[in-house]
Write an enzyme that holds these catalytic residues in place. Sequence first.
Site, PDB file in Angstrom:
ATOM      1  N   GLY A  87       0.813  -1.221   0.000  1.00 17.53           N
ATOM      2  CA  GLY A  87       0.000   0.000   0.000  1.00 17.53           C
ATOM      3  C   GLY A  87       0.841   1.263   0.000  1.00 17.53           C
ATOM      4  N   GLY A  89       2.559   3.585   1.489  1.00 16.07           N
ATOM      5  CA  GLY A  89       3.147   3.757   2.822  1.00 16.07           C
ATOM      6  C   GLY A  89       3.621   5.180   3.068  1.00 16.07           C
ATOM      7  NE  ARG A  90       8.802   6.203   0.414  1.00 18.94           N
ATOM      8  CZ  ARG A  90      10.059   6.464   0.137  1.00 18.94           C
ATOM      9  NH1 ARG A  90      10.656   7.458   0.728  1.00 18.94           N
ATOM     10  NH2 ARG A  90      10.718   5.739  -0.717  1.00 18.94           N
ATOM     11  NE  ARG A 175       1.518   2.453  -6.754  1.00 18.25           N
ATOM     12  CZ  ARG A 175       2.757   2.888  -6.681  1.00 18.25           C
ATOM     13  NH1 ARG A 175       3.748   2.050  -6.843  1.00 18.25           N
ATOM     14  NH2 ARG A 175       3.009   4.148  -6.406  1.00 18.25           N
ATOM     15  CG  ASP A 244       5.246  -3.026  -4.869  1.00 15.95           C
ATOM     16  OD1 ASP A 244       5.955  -3.990  -5.208  1.00 15.95           O
ATOM     17  OD2 ASP A 244       5.656  -2.110  -4.149  1.00 15.95           O
ATOM     18  CG  ASN A 245       7.922  -0.332  -7.124  1.00 17.61           C
ATOM     19  OD1 ASN A 245       7.098   0.223  -6.419  1.00 17.61           O
ATOM     20  ND2 ASN A 245       9.110  -0.686  -6.683  1.00 17.61           N
ATOM     21  CG  ASP A 254       6.786   3.718  -6.870  1.00 16.11           C
ATOM     22  OD1 ASP A 254       6.202   4.816  -6.943  1.00 16.11           O
ATOM     23  OD2 ASP A 254       6.409   2.802  -6.130  1.00 16.11           O
TER      24      ASP A 254
HETATM   25  P1  AMP Z   1       9.311   0.848  -2.715  1.00 16.12           P
HETATM   26  O1  AMP Z   1      10.144  -0.359  -2.949  1.00 16.12           O
HETATM   27  O2  AMP Z   1      10.080   2.095  -2.413  1.00 16.12           O
HETATM   28  O3  AMP Z   1       8.353   1.073  -3.816  1.00 16.12           O
HETATM   29  O4  AMP Z   1       8.475   0.606  -1.378  1.00 16.12           O
HETATM   30  C1  AMP Z   1       7.847  -0.604  -1.052  1.00 16.12           C
HETATM   31  C2  AMP Z   1       6.796  -0.360  -0.023  1.00 16.12           C
HETATM   32  O5  AMP Z   1       7.372   0.245   1.145  1.00 16.12           O
HETATM   33  C3  AMP Z   1       5.675   0.558  -0.457  1.00 16.12           C
HETATM   34  O6  AMP Z   1       4.500   0.075   0.128  1.00 16.12           O
HETATM   35  C4  AMP Z   1       6.066   1.875   0.133  1.00 16.12           C
HETATM   36  O7  AMP Z   1       4.968   2.719   0.345  1.00 16.12           O
HETATM   37  C5  AMP Z   1       6.702   1.455   1.446  1.00 16.12           C
HETATM   38  N1  AMP Z   1       7.677   2.448   1.968  1.00 16.12           N
HETATM   39  C6  AMP Z   1       8.894   2.753   1.457  1.00 16.12           C
HETATM   40  N2  AMP Z   1       9.491   3.690   2.223  1.00 16.12           N
HETATM   41  C7  AMP Z   1       8.652   4.010   3.234  1.00 16.12           C
HETATM   42  C8  AMP Z   1       8.686   4.905   4.335  1.00 16.12           C
HETATM   43  N3  AMP Z   1       9.737   5.681   4.575  1.00 16.12           N
HETATM   44  N4  AMP Z   1       7.620   4.943   5.151  1.00 16.12           N
HETATM   45  C9  AMP Z   1       6.547   4.159   4.919  1.00 16.12           C
HETATM   46  N5  AMP Z   1       6.449   3.289   3.906  1.00 16.12           N
HETATM   47  C10 AMP Z   1       7.473   3.204   3.071  1.00 16.12           C
HETATM   48 MG    MG Z   2       6.909   1.523  -4.708  1.00 15.30          MG
END
Ligand code: AMP
Ligand code: MG
Length: 488
Positions: A87, A89-90, A175, A244-245, A254
């Site tokens: 989901g 997350g940020r 996505r 998810d990306n 992403d």
């Molecule tokens: P990513 O590989 O960067 O696309 O992130 C994978 C997952 O981790 C996604 O659900 C992001 O929203 C979550 N995520 C990455 N960095 C953070 C963060 N600093 N705080 C909260 N969720 C994060």
């Molecule tokens: Mg991502």
Amino acid sequence: MAFTLTGGDVCQPTLPTPIPNPYWVAFSSTAAKLIDIPLNTLGLPVDPSWLDLLAGNQLNTSEQTFTNPIATAYSGHQFGVWAGQLGDGRAILLGDISGQELQLKGAGKTHYSRMGDGRAVLRSSIREFLCSEAMYRLGIPTTRALSVVGSKMPVLRETLETAAVCSRLAPSFIRIGHFEHYSSLQNITKLKELADLLIQEHYPNCSSAKEPYLELFKNISERNATLVAQWQAVGFCHGVLNSDNISALGLTIDYGPFGFLDHFQIDHICNHSDHGGRYAYHRQPQIMHWNMACLASALLPLLEMQLDENESQAILRSALEEFPIKYAQTWQKIFRAKLGLQLSLEDDIPLLETLLQAMHDSRIDFTSFFRGLSKVGLNTKLEDISVRNDFIDRAAIDQWFETYLTRIKLENINDEERSALMNQVNPKFILRNHLAQNAIEKAQTDDFSEIEKLMKILSLPYEEQPEHEDYAKPPHPGVNPVEVSCSS
Ligand code: AMP
Ligand code: MG
């Protein structure tokens, strides 16, 4: 159009968490045009409340009020393994303006933050901003970046860094992971709603098909096959091609530990955390295909509403087989153009493969080589071809050039025309890691001039811009490569 699905398994109302004393780090006036923001002579919004909005500190400007910001749920496969629910997350979706969704990345914790702090650091936000806009200017489908807003608020990564919020625009941020989410929960109602929404808003051509969901799959798969071929052609490595990306619109999305190739190395790994090299340059097409298989399984229940299980599986499987075909066709078309070949002859592919192998063996700078190739004319002598100088096996590359010179003589265009066409597909300027790093280091001392300069140069990647020759060069051999990992 903004994500219109509702419900607990789908998304959660989420307010951005304010950051202290926000300031502009970067702003894309061309992205701002997409949503009609009036700008002043500095290229910044006339209305100062945009700064607070894009910082996540308020929800309105004089023209806009966002009443329903949300974070969405998605699931996915990370590094080839089912990771369950992830989901936003940020990322917080503020809403939509002029057919674009506006999202803030790094604006604080959401329902889906898990162990994360919901924040992004200045370094990664600048990288996402620069690369989104550079990809757009290269003509490669991408989410756009509107701004980076900084704050001195500390954020802990491997070291203590400072926070930033990057705002992004896209017609949709849906996505593959969104489909996987509802499918894994066996929530067929929401799965169908999502597919119907996507068809209605973004793939209207699918609605009249005999099997609309099969058609949707084929369209998404085709767009992503084209996308990955475009990446390969500019030497772009995404770095984290988790499902998810992957965008349901075939956009690059992403930006994390991405990297453009400097010297050509077929198995180059740009993500320092990718120990097994799953997302290495040469694996990207195969991995995108794998992600399309994830989408196909997620969509299976929708096909089974009309057809029996075996038939649904069979038609999806055969649609999935179209991916490598579409990819190969697009790759060949673009790489032929990179060589200045308009005709399509059987021996072109071995010609390309031999070249890429030689470039790999000698670690030739990918971008400079193809750009320099346009200077080779029908009657150029081998010894006058400057791009041949960096090859270690001179005899082999000379042989290749002899074949190439014979081949371009079969084309019906003169040197000038061929060179002009080649320069439209072989960029001179790409966002090399060391250039981004330089801009980041200056920004960390509150000097944002290098971001602006890079944005200007990268806005015309196919132009000669002789005054910026240094920005076209690979990093100096003595400079340590910038290591980029998942931490951001
Ligand atoms: P990513 O590989 O960067 O696309 O992130 C994978 C997952 O981790 C996604 O659900 C992001 O929203 C979550 N995520 C990455 N960095 C953070 C963060 N600093 N705080 C909260 N969720 C994060
Ligand atoms: Mg991502």
